[in-house]
Design an enzyme around this catalytic site. Structure first.
Site, PDB file in Angstrom:
ATOM      1  N   SER A  10      11.629   0.576   7.544  1.00  0.00           N
ATOM      2  CA  SER A  10      10.707  -0.826   7.464  1.00  0.00           C
ATOM      3  C   SER A  10      11.940  -1.977   7.693  1.00  0.00           C
ATOM      4  CB  SER A  10      10.392  -0.754   5.772  1.00  0.00           C
ATOM      5  OG  SER A  10      10.228  -1.690   5.625  1.00  0.00           O
ATOM      6  N   ARG A  11      11.520  -2.801   7.652  1.00  0.00           N
ATOM      7  CA  ARG A  11      12.685  -3.775   8.301  1.00  0.00           C
ATOM      8  C   ARG A  11      13.333  -3.914   6.543  1.00  0.00           C
ATOM      9  NH1 ARG A  11       9.087  -8.642  10.726  1.00  0.00           N
ATOM     10  NH2 ARG A  11       7.332  -7.644   9.176  1.00  0.00           N
ATOM     11  N   LYS A  54      -5.944   2.757   7.367  1.00  0.00           N
ATOM     12  CA  LYS A  54      -6.927   2.062   7.986  1.00  0.00           C
ATOM     13  C   LYS A  54      -6.760   1.157   8.103  1.00  0.00           C
ATOM     14  CE  LYS A  54      -8.544  -0.058   4.094  1.00  0.00           C
ATOM     15  NZ  LYS A  54      -8.288  -1.853   3.903  1.00  0.00           N
ATOM     16  N   ILE A 111       0.561  -1.245  -0.020  1.00  0.00           N
ATOM     17  CA  ILE A 111       0.625   0.033  -0.685  1.00  0.00           C
ATOM     18  C   ILE A 111       0.805   1.147   0.155  1.00  0.00           C
ATOM     19  CG2 ILE A 111       0.331   0.216   2.141  1.00  0.00           C
ATOM     20  CD1 ILE A 111      -3.006   0.927   0.019  1.00  0.00           C
TER      21      ILE A 111
END
Length: 303
Positions: free
Chosen positions: A33-34, A87, A11
């Site tokens: 982020s990993r 969301k 996303i």
């Protein structure tokens, strides 16, 4: 204004990064982020490190799954950063209520986003329904989880919401456009025998409203909302991006690419005005369906 994007998954790549690149309000200044990165942008693998090293970034946009999101949002708010939530805004209602209170205490902005409310035809549908009596309404929201969440087991883990992850998009439109509120009265929830969240749901609401959510549809995807009113039929299709009146096209587009730019524009307005926007009405319907729903076990699901 600078923003850090946390959670560089599908996303984020499909929607958030392009929206930020086109924004006149925001500059993507860092990612967390990993494993995921964005070309040319400072990349961190640890959130606390980013927060410590980048005090110049006033806003954090959280795109990671709902299960770990509360801790990230809480840390950002306590550090005086504005927070934008993908969301669903959390894995429970209580979590988001706690974040709302914290944002108010810290004097920063919290925005629970509902991207489908920004779909092209939603505002027109809301205006058309405003002076009508809705006699019946039915939502058909059927898509392929393998396409939209490939290999993402978190959606079937506790807190991942299962089919309500996409279904909540329909509920966000419903709660935005109906002239009078409705509530869940019954639900049937289909759980794969090897999963902890539903893959399909049939929901009944007060006021003659019903919904059919399913994550097993292959081929063309279906995101339709059909209304019978005292002024005749109205329908929203393509996830709220196309409007039909009396069975005929009445405006809209065949793309969802305008939704996320509108979210970031709204976030900019909220920050400038020192406001928050926390609407949990779509998530209340999910919680009620899970409370009232009859559980049915169906065939195992594997990616």
């Amino acid at each position: 204004m600078k923003v850090a994007l946390v959670g560089i998954g599908k996303i984020a790549r499909d929607q958030h990064v392009p929206a930020l690149a086109a924004s006149g309000d925001w500059e993507l200044a860092a990612t967390v982020s990993r494993s995921g990165t964005v070309d040319g942008i400072a990349a961190f693998t640890d959130f606390a490190t980013m927060m410590a090293e980048r005090p110049d970034i006033p806003m954090v946009s959280l795109c990671l799954p709902p299960q770990p999101r509360f801790a990230y949002a809480e840390a950002a708010l306590r550090a005086g950063r504005h927070v934008m939530l993908e969301k669903p805004p959390g894995q429970t209602l209580a979590e988001v209520h706690a974040l709302e209170t914290l944002a108010r205490t810290m004097g920063v902005t919290l925005y629970t986003t509902w991207h489908s409310r920004m779909a092209e035809a939603v505002a027109a549908a809301k205006a058309w329904l405003a002076d009508t009596v809705v006699r019946r309404a039915h939502i058909t929201w059927r898509e392929d989880v393998r396409k939209w969440h490939p290999g993402q087991d978190w959606v079937f883990e506790p807190g991942g919401m299962g089919v309500f992850d996409p279904g909540i998009n329909a509920l966000s439109i419903l709660t935005e456009i109906l002239p009078a509120p409705v509530h869940v009265t019954a639900a049937v929830l289909e759980f794969p025998e090897n999963r902890d969240t539903p893959i399909a749901a049939q929901i009944g609401f007060s006021g003659g409203v019903s919904a059919d959510f399913d994550w097993r549809q292959e081929g063309p995807q279906t995101w339709d909302m059909e209304f019978e009113t005292d002024k005749g039929p109205m329908a929203l299709r393509m996830g709220g991006n196309r409007l039909e009146l009396g069975g005929k096209p009445a405006g809209g587009v065949n793309s969802i690419m305008g939704e996320y730019p509108a979210l970031y524009a709204r976030m900019a307005d909220l920050v400038r005005n020192g406001q928050s926007e926390v609407d949990l009405s779509p998530m209340v319907h999910v919680a009620d369906a899970l409370t009232l729903g009859k559980r049915v076990t169906v065939a195992a699901f594997n990616f």
